[in-house]
Design an enzyme around this catalytic site. Sequence first.
Site, PDB file in Angstrom:
ATOM      1  N   CYS A 161       0.811  -1.218   0.000  1.00 32.49           N
ATOM      2  CA  CYS A 161       0.000   0.000   0.000  1.00 32.49           C
ATOM      3  C   CYS A 161       0.842   1.265   0.000  1.00 32.49           C
ATOM      4  O   CYS A 161       0.320   2.356  -0.212  1.00 32.49           O
ATOM      5  CB  CYS A 161      -0.956   0.006   1.192  1.00 32.49           C
ATOM      6  SG  CYS A 161      -0.093   0.089   2.762  1.00 32.49           S
ATOM      7  N   CYS A 176      -3.425  -0.915   8.380  1.00 31.08           N
ATOM      8  CA  CYS A 176      -2.880   0.337   8.921  1.00 31.08           C
ATOM      9  C   CYS A 176      -2.702   0.242  10.432  1.00 31.08           C
ATOM     10  O   CYS A 176      -1.701   0.712  10.979  1.00 31.08           O
ATOM     11  CB  CYS A 176      -3.799   1.507   8.582  1.00 31.08           C
ATOM     12  SG  CYS A 176      -3.919   1.836   6.813  1.00 31.08           S
TER      13      CYS A 176
END
Length: 126
Positions: free
Chosen positions: A34, A103
């Site tokens: 990402c 995340c």
Amino acid sequence: MLYSEKVMDHFMNPRNVGEMEDADGIGEVGNAKCGDIMRMYLKIENNIIKDVKFKTFGCGSAIASSSMATELIKGKSVDEALELTNKAVTEALDGLPAHKLHCSVLAEEAIKAALDDFYKKYPNGK
């Protein structure tokens, strides 16, 4: 998927952003998939996290996760910080979309990397 108010708040008004020149531990982690990169700085006295800062290059969820993670460990013992999980970060943010859960994992890993660095510098604590 809409983000929770807490995610938006920590993204728009992140806490503890910045660098720390005299950090006792610095951890940097990244997710190549990402492109998010997190760097965590810790100031530790008597094995208590007195200050924590972060620099994150990434999406809103990565910034919010970093911000919340720093809030969760500030003032805590090193042992308590080691126990912080990505699940705790996600819950504190009132949830993250499934495709953004990585995340919160990065935030957990950044803290553990910074603590690992601290233990390398100060094997007997500080």
